[in-house]
Design a protein around this motif. Structure first.
Motif, PDB file in Angstrom:
ATOM      1  N   GLU A 193     114.967 -62.878  68.233  1.00  0.00           N
ATOM      2  CA  GLU A 193     115.428 -61.481  68.796  1.00  0.00           C
ATOM      3  C   GLU A 193     114.451 -60.429  68.986  1.00  0.00           C
ATOM      4  OE1 GLU A 193     118.668 -59.472  66.549  1.00  0.00           O
ATOM      5  OE2 GLU A 193     119.939 -60.213  68.402  1.00  0.00           O
ATOM      6  N   ILE A 194     114.578 -59.495  69.977  1.00  0.00           N
ATOM      7  CA  ILE A 194     113.740 -58.518  69.959  1.00  0.00           C
ATOM      8  C   ILE A 194     114.602 -57.159  70.414  1.00  0.00           C
ATOM      9  CG2 ILE A 194     111.714 -57.295  71.310  1.00  0.00           C
ATOM     10  CD1 ILE A 194     110.822 -59.500  69.590  1.00  0.00           C
ATOM     11  N   TRP A 195     114.572 -56.101  69.365  1.00  0.00           N
ATOM     12  CA  TRP A 195     115.805 -55.293  69.724  1.00  0.00           C
ATOM     13  C   TRP A 195     115.026 -53.778  68.957  1.00  0.00           C
ATOM     14  CZ3 TRP A 195     117.936 -52.989  65.358  1.00  0.00           C
ATOM     15  CH2 TRP A 195     117.641 -53.466  64.051  1.00  0.00           C
ATOM     16  N   ARG A 196     115.818 -52.976  69.689  1.00  0.00           N
ATOM     17  CA  ARG A 196     115.536 -51.489  69.158  1.00  0.00           C
ATOM     18  C   ARG A 196     116.794 -50.635  69.032  1.00  0.00           C
ATOM     19  NH1 ARG A 196     111.134 -46.676  70.451  1.00  0.00           N
ATOM     20  NH2 ARG A 196     111.450 -45.512  68.896  1.00  0.00           N
ATOM     21  N   GLU A 197     117.075 -49.816  68.184  1.00  0.00           N
ATOM     22  CA  GLU A 197     118.568 -49.148  68.228  1.00  0.00           C
ATOM     23  C   GLU A 197     118.057 -47.848  67.547  1.00  0.00           C
ATOM     24  OE1 GLU A 197     122.560 -50.061  65.845  1.00  0.00           O
ATOM     25  OE2 GLU A 197     121.836 -51.431  67.147  1.00  0.00           O
ATOM     26  N   PRO A 198     118.830 -46.867  68.235  1.00  0.00           N
ATOM     27  CA  PRO A 198     118.738 -45.432  67.780  1.00  0.00           C
ATOM     28  C   PRO A 198     118.989 -45.468  66.275  1.00  0.00           C
ATOM     29  CG  PRO A 198     119.808 -45.389  69.741  1.00  0.00           C
ATOM     30  CD  PRO A 198     119.700 -46.689  69.388  1.00  0.00           C
ATOM     31  N   GLY A 199     118.274 -44.692  65.237  1.00  0.00           N
ATOM     32  CA  GLY A 199     118.487 -44.504  63.695  1.00  0.00           C
ATOM     33  C   GLY A 199     118.062 -45.631  62.840  1.00  0.00           C
ATOM     34  N   GLU A 200     117.657 -46.758  63.699  1.00  0.00           N
ATOM     35  CA  GLU A 200     117.025 -47.972  62.874  1.00  0.00           C
ATOM     36  C   GLU A 200     115.491 -47.899  62.914  1.00  0.00           C
ATOM     37  OE1 GLU A 200     118.418 -50.626  61.454  1.00  0.00           O
ATOM     38  OE2 GLU A 200     120.493 -49.993  61.781  1.00  0.00           O
ATOM     39  N   THR A 201     114.973 -48.422  61.591  1.00  0.00           N
ATOM     40  CA  THR A 201     113.594 -48.236  61.219  1.00  0.00           C
ATOM     41  C   THR A 201     113.008 -49.146  61.847  1.00  0.00           C
ATOM     42  OG1 THR A 201     113.898 -49.195  59.148  1.00  0.00           O
ATOM     43  CG2 THR A 201     113.962 -46.849  59.303  1.00  0.00           C
ATOM     44  N   THR A 202     113.579 -50.661  62.190  1.00  0.00           N
ATOM     45  CA  THR A 202     113.254 -51.786  62.960  1.00  0.00           C
ATOM     46  C   THR A 202     112.810 -51.313  64.321  1.00  0.00           C
ATOM     47  OG1 THR A 202     114.294 -53.046  61.306  1.00  0.00           O
ATOM     48  CG2 THR A 202     113.580 -54.173  63.400  1.00  0.00           C
ATOM     49  N   ASP A 203     111.562 -51.491  64.820  1.00  0.00           N
ATOM     50  CA  ASP A 203     111.131 -51.620  66.263  1.00  0.00           C
ATOM     51  C   ASP A 203     110.460 -52.916  66.480  1.00  0.00           C
ATOM     52  OD1 ASP A 203     110.156 -51.034  68.887  1.00  0.00           O
ATOM     53  OD2 ASP A 203     109.697 -49.011  68.266  1.00  0.00           O
ATOM     54  N   SER A 204     111.323 -53.946  66.945  1.00  0.00           N
ATOM     55  CA  SER A 204     110.594 -55.147  67.375  1.00  0.00           C
ATOM     56  C   SER A 204     109.702 -55.024  68.354  1.00  0.00           C
ATOM     57  CB  SER A 204     111.875 -56.124  67.709  1.00  0.00           C
ATOM     58  OG  SER A 204     112.650 -56.426  66.576  1.00  0.00           O
ATOM     59  N   PHE A 205     110.040 -54.291  69.411  1.00  0.00           N
ATOM     60  CA  PHE A 205     108.970 -54.198  70.607  1.00  0.00           C
ATOM     61  C   PHE A 205     107.630 -53.549  70.156  1.00  0.00           C
ATOM     62  CE2 PHE A 205     113.172 -53.843  72.459  1.00  0.00           C
ATOM     63  CZ  PHE A 205     113.137 -54.677  73.439  1.00  0.00           C
ATOM     64  N   LYS A 206     107.573 -52.479  69.247  1.00  0.00           N
ATOM     65  CA  LYS A 206     106.389 -52.001  68.699  1.00  0.00           C
ATOM     66  C   LYS A 206     105.840 -53.156  67.901  1.00  0.00           C
ATOM     67  CE  LYS A 206     103.566 -48.713  67.123  1.00  0.00           C
ATOM     68  NZ  LYS A 206     102.432 -49.497  66.868  1.00  0.00           N
ATOM     69  N   SER A 207     106.467 -53.766  66.938  1.00  0.00           N
ATOM     70  CA  SER A 207     106.147 -54.666  66.381  1.00  0.00           C
ATOM     71  C   SER A 207     105.408 -55.874  67.085  1.00  0.00           C
ATOM     72  CB  SER A 207     106.834 -55.506  65.351  1.00  0.00           C
ATOM     73  OG  SER A 207     107.500 -54.558  64.425  1.00  0.00           O
ATOM     74  N   LEU A 208     105.848 -56.270  68.059  1.00  0.00           N
ATOM     75  CA  LEU A 208     105.615 -57.405  69.047  1.00  0.00           C
ATOM     76  C   LEU A 208     104.375 -57.107  69.866  1.00  0.00           C
ATOM     77  CD1 LEU A 208     106.143 -60.200  70.585  1.00  0.00           C
ATOM     78  CD2 LEU A 208     107.526 -59.170  72.069  1.00  0.00           C
ATOM     79  N   SER A 209     104.485 -55.688  70.249  1.00  0.00           N
ATOM     80  CA  SER A 209     103.166 -54.914  70.796  1.00  0.00           C
ATOM     81  C   SER A 209     101.949 -55.207  69.855  1.00  0.00           C
ATOM     82  CB  SER A 209     103.494 -53.633  71.436  1.00  0.00           C
ATOM     83  OG  SER A 209     102.069 -53.116  71.749  1.00  0.00           O
ATOM     84  N   ASP A 210     102.142 -54.765  68.596  1.00  0.00           N
ATOM     85  CA  ASP A 210     101.088 -54.866  67.643  1.00  0.00           C
ATOM     86  C   ASP A 210     100.295 -56.139  67.439  1.00  0.00           C
ATOM     87  OD1 ASP A 210     101.389 -52.193  67.430  1.00  0.00           O
ATOM     88  OD2 ASP A 210     102.396 -52.171  65.470  1.00  0.00           O
ATOM     89  N   VAL A 211     101.225 -57.279  67.285  1.00  0.00           N
ATOM     90  CA  VAL A 211     100.895 -58.721  67.230  1.00  0.00           C
ATOM     91  C   VAL A 211     100.098 -59.118  68.313  1.00  0.00           C
ATOM     92  CG1 VAL A 211     101.835 -60.914  67.112  1.00  0.00           C
ATOM     93  CG2 VAL A 211     102.926 -59.204  65.595  1.00  0.00           C
TER      94      VAL A 211
END
Length: 125
Positions: free
Chosen positions: A73-91
């Motif tokens: 799952e790749i997700w991002r939500e307001p107020g959450e520190t998890t940013d899967s899109f940024k992490s995926l981009s970095d990888v």
């Protein structure tokens, strides 16, 4: 920050005589029969909540990188520190950088002696 893990296969001695990093068992009859000119190394990249495996390989002298997406799952939500899109981009940016370095390390460079360079630079053109 992206971390890189290079697999370490320690249960069998390295059998590749071409590349020290190659993890293929070149004594395996299947490798001998179907992939004698192949060399590969597995790496794992992690950034944030994303971990992805990649295969760096050289097949008949041609370097390449490949992966099968391991994502649930790749997700991002307001107020959450998890940013899967940024992490995926970095990888994938790190994988691209590693691949470019891999290609450079496999590409022979031509060097000329300093006196030849000096001679060429002092000529009138």
């Amino acid at each position: 920050m992206t971390t890189v893990t290079v697999s370490a296969i320690t249960d069998t001695p390295r059998s590749c005589t071409v590349y020290a990093w190659c993890e293929l068992d070149h004594t395996d009859p299947e490798i001998i029969r179907f992939a004698p000119h192949s060399h590969e190394q597995q790496i794992t990249l992690t950034a944030g909540d994303v971990t992805q495996g990649f295969l760096l390989e050289v097949v008949k002298g041609v370097p390449r990188i490949e992966c099968s997406l391991d994502l649930d799952e790749i997700w991002r939500e307001p107020g959450e520190t998890t940013d899967s899109f940024k992490s995926l981009s970095d990888v994938f940016a790190t994988a691209s950088t590693l691949y470019a370095r891999f290609v450079r390390e496999l590409t022979p460079t031509l060097k000329r002696a300093h006196d030849v360079t000096h001679e060429l630079s002092s000529r009138d053109v």
